[in-house]
Design a protein around this motif. Structure first.
Motif, mmCIF file in Angstrom:
data_model
loop_
_atom_site.group_PDB
_atom_site.id
_atom_site.type_symbol
_atom_site.label_atom_id
_atom_site.label_comp_id
_atom_site.label_asym_id
_atom_site.label_seq_id
_atom_site.Cartn_x
_atom_site.Cartn_y
_atom_site.Cartn_z
ATOM 1 N N LYS A 170 0.679 -1.194 -0.037
ATOM 2 C CA LYS A 170 -0.014 0.010 0.113
ATOM 3 C C LYS A 170 0.820 1.234 0.067
ATOM 4 C CE LYS A 170 -4.257 -1.943 2.000
ATOM 5 N NZ LYS A 170 -5.134 -1.087 2.960
ATOM 6 N N ALA A 195 -5.691 3.435 -3.895
ATOM 7 C CA ALA A 195 -5.501 3.624 -2.779
ATOM 8 C C ALA A 195 -6.593 3.868 -1.863
ATOM 9 C CB ALA A 195 -4.522 4.861 -2.649
ATOM 10 N N ASP A 196 -6.500 3.346 -0.520
ATOM 11 C CA ASP A 196 -7.676 3.696 0.481
ATOM 12 C C ASP A 196 -7.429 5.165 1.313
ATOM 13 O OD1 ASP A 196 -8.662 1.183 0.222
ATOM 14 O OD2 ASP A 196 -7.328 0.394 1.644
ATOM 15 N N GLN A 255 -4.269 6.213 3.138
ATOM 16 C CA GLN A 255 -3.033 5.970 2.455
ATOM 17 C C GLN A 255 -2.615 7.561 2.028
ATOM 18 O OE1 GLN A 255 -4.467 2.044 0.480
ATOM 19 N NE2 GLN A 255 -2.545 2.848 -0.347
#
Length: 357
Positions: free
Chosen positions: A4, A52-53, A56
């Motif tokens: 990530k 990406a969450d 992040q």
């Protein structure tokens, strides 16, 4: 490999080349420049949200813009907004983000991006970014994205790569700042040069090693702050750190010096929305190549950009390659090629009153 990567969005500029539409109180990154209903900051967040969450993301911005970031990206926590006490160019901005993330995730990979890009083919872009993330895991590589040029553009920097140095990950030979028209034409014809997008991918440890080698003074300052990141002493440390470091770009401080710089070529409909002229390139035009975002009557007028509120009628006759913009209390009429004059415009406007800038 960290699965990530962190997305670091640089959003602290003042956007002076978009004045008077872009103002110090609300610069271009917080404006809906393209008329999409989303600001440049929100569009950049949306683009990377595909891979990406929300947790992040890290947004690094000038202290006076923190409230704007919070308003426009309510998904983020306060800890995800890195606050610059003053502006010290991209080397310092990126160092702050990199050292801070490294302090709690020493295996981190960072994708660093400016906030003012237009990308038309986002699927192709994200695939290129993912290649860059993979490439950055080898050794201490510093990866940048290069854009295949389609014209001899003088408003962008250029990267020269070494032919045959790799299939997709190419060794960088030289960086050149914005060239004159003749040199830009030579670059285009050679086939060895690409536009410098200003987007980077690297492991935090790789960049820190580069800082230690090529900018040891900056490295020393930020390494002293590792214990303060994430504590209530962070803001005080950062204020002192920014007084100690020089105003240098990451290109000049690291990328032009390091032997670990590689470029991955991209062709995904990219533009740097750095000026009115670059915005005009990417807006819908009439039959005379005018961009008209106004209630306007045009006569014998071509290649112009006209943007005003619709509550006024604008009548234009006999202009070629001009910008006409009225925003709030400023009316600007100038050559559309006058990017380099904007700092002077803003500086002199300040003498007339702070509310004009």
């Amino acid at each position: 490999m960290n699965n990530k990567p962190y997305i670091v969005i640089m959003a602290g500029g003042i956007g002076s080349r978009f004045w008077p539409y872009s103002r110090r109180k609300k610069p271009k990154q917080f404006l809906d420049v393209l008329g999409t209903g989303r600001t440049l900051l929100q569009m950049t967040f949306d683009r990377f949200s595909e891979i990406a969450d929300p947790e992040q993301f890290r947004i690094i911005t000038y202290r006076k813009y923190v409230h704007l970031v919070k308003e426009q990206l309510p998904e983020l926590t306060g800890d995800q907004i890195l606050v610059e006490p003053n502006r010290k160019n991209t080397a310092t901005c990126i160092a702050y983000a990199t050292y801070r993330i490294h302090s709690y995730d020493p295996d981190a990979t960072l994708i660093v991006t400016p906030v003012d890009h237009l990308i038309l083919q986002e699927g192709k872009f994200l695939r290129t970014i993912q290649k860059a993330v993979l490439a950055s895991q080898e050794g201490d590589r510093l990866i940048t994205l290069g854009i295949k040029p389609n014209r001899p553009e003088t408003g962008y920097g250029y990267i020269q790569y070494i032919e045959g140095s790799g299939k997709e990950v190419l060794k960088v030979k030289t960086f050149t700042e914005k060239p004159n028209a003749k040199l830009a034409k030579t670059f285009l014809e050679s086939g060895e040069f690409v536009w410098n997008s200003g987007m980077f991918v690297w492991k935090s440890g790789s960049l820190i090693n580069a800082f230690r080698k090529y900018m040891p003074d900056l490295a020393e300052v930020f390494e002293e702050g590792m214990e303060f990141f994430g504590t209530d002493q962070e803001a005080d440390f950062v204020s002192k750190a920014y007084l100690q470091v020089k105003n240098i770009s990451i290109d000049y401080g690291i990328m032009e010096k390091s032997s670990e710089v590689y470029v991955i070529l991209g062709d995904f409909g990219w533009a740097d929305l750095g000026s009115w002229n670059s915005l005009k390139e990417n807006r819908e035009k009439d039959e005379n190549q005018n961009v008209v975002e106004a209630n306007a009557l045009l006569y014998n007028t071509k290649n112009c950009f006209i943007k005003t509120d619709n509550d006024k009628l604008v009548v234009v006759e006999g202009l070629d390659n001009f910008l006409i913009n009225e925003t709030d209390n400023v009316l600007l009429i100038c050559s559309l090629d006058g990017d380099r004059k904007f700092r002077e415009f803003v500086s002199n406007a300040r003498k007339k009153g702070e509310d004009f800038i």
